[in-house]
Design a protein around this motif. Sequence first.
Motif, PDB file in Angstrom:
ATOM      1  N   GLY A 188       2.018   6.429  -7.038  1.00  0.00           N
ATOM      2  CA  GLY A 188       0.942   7.269  -7.548  1.00  0.00           C
ATOM      3  C   GLY A 188       1.195   8.754  -7.339  1.00  0.00           C
ATOM      4  O   GLY A 188       0.741   9.591  -8.121  1.00  0.00           O
ATOM      5  N   LEU A 189       1.919   9.093  -6.290  1.00  0.00           N
ATOM      6  CA  LEU A 189       2.202  10.500  -5.978  1.00  0.00           C
ATOM      7  C   LEU A 189       3.339  11.087  -6.807  1.00  0.00           C
ATOM      8  O   LEU A 189       3.305  12.259  -7.177  1.00  0.00           O
ATOM      9  N   LYS A 241       6.597   5.980   4.428  1.00  0.00           N
ATOM     10  CA  LYS A 241       6.402   6.703   3.176  1.00  0.00           C
ATOM     11  C   LYS A 241       7.426   7.825   3.014  1.00  0.00           C
ATOM     12  O   LYS A 241       7.994   8.004   1.934  1.00  0.00           O
ATOM     13  N   GLU A 298       1.087   3.905  -3.123  1.00  0.00           N
ATOM     14  CA  GLU A 298       0.741   5.303  -2.886  1.00  0.00           C
ATOM     15  C   GLU A 298       1.864   6.232  -3.328  1.00  0.00           C
ATOM     16  O   GLU A 298       1.628   7.246  -3.978  1.00  0.00           O
ATOM     17  N   ARG A 334       0.834  -1.218   0.000  1.00  0.00           N
ATOM     18  CA  ARG A 334       0.000   0.000   0.000  1.00  0.00           C
ATOM     19  C   ARG A 334       0.863   1.260   0.000  1.00  0.00           C
ATOM     20  O   ARG A 334       0.595   2.204  -0.738  1.00  0.00           O
ATOM     21  N   VAL A 335       1.907   1.282   0.827  1.00  0.00           N
ATOM     22  CA  VAL A 335       2.791   2.454   0.910  1.00  0.00           C
ATOM     23  C   VAL A 335       3.471   2.701  -0.433  1.00  0.00           C
ATOM     24  O   VAL A 335       3.491   3.831  -0.936  1.00  0.00           O
TER      25      VAL A 335
END
Length: 137
Positions: free
Chosen positions: A77-78, A126, A74, A70-71
């Motif tokens: 995606g950023l 993150k 994310e 998940r990290v």
Amino acid sequence: MTGFVVCVAVLAAASAYGVLHRRRSGRVGVRGRDGGKRLGVAELGQELGERATLVQFSSAFCAPCRATRRVLAEVAGLVPGVSHVEIDAEDRLELVRELGILKTPTVLVLDADGRVVRRATGQPRKADVIAALGEAV
């Protein structure tokens, strides 16, 4: 009395080990033996990111691997030009041995040319992953 002293010494040593292990787990760092290693489409099974690639080695029984997935998704995606690749360590044992992967999750940060520039063992934060990407670009 001797038994009590031994018990206290063992508890102190185990506590110190636990604290050190927790502090090191998930930290993104440089390892000397990663220098010069390069991964490409043949090893990863997909194209490298334009700027960087986050490679995660996971296993089916690994609970922190789901959170790491998940990290990294994310972060990918950023940050434009960054891709995330997850590799099942059990299916790719030859690559695991070649790269010296000892536990899952292990995350490798690759630059645009596929060179390993950073490595994290355990669940990374993150902010640490984003900082490592800044050095990979």
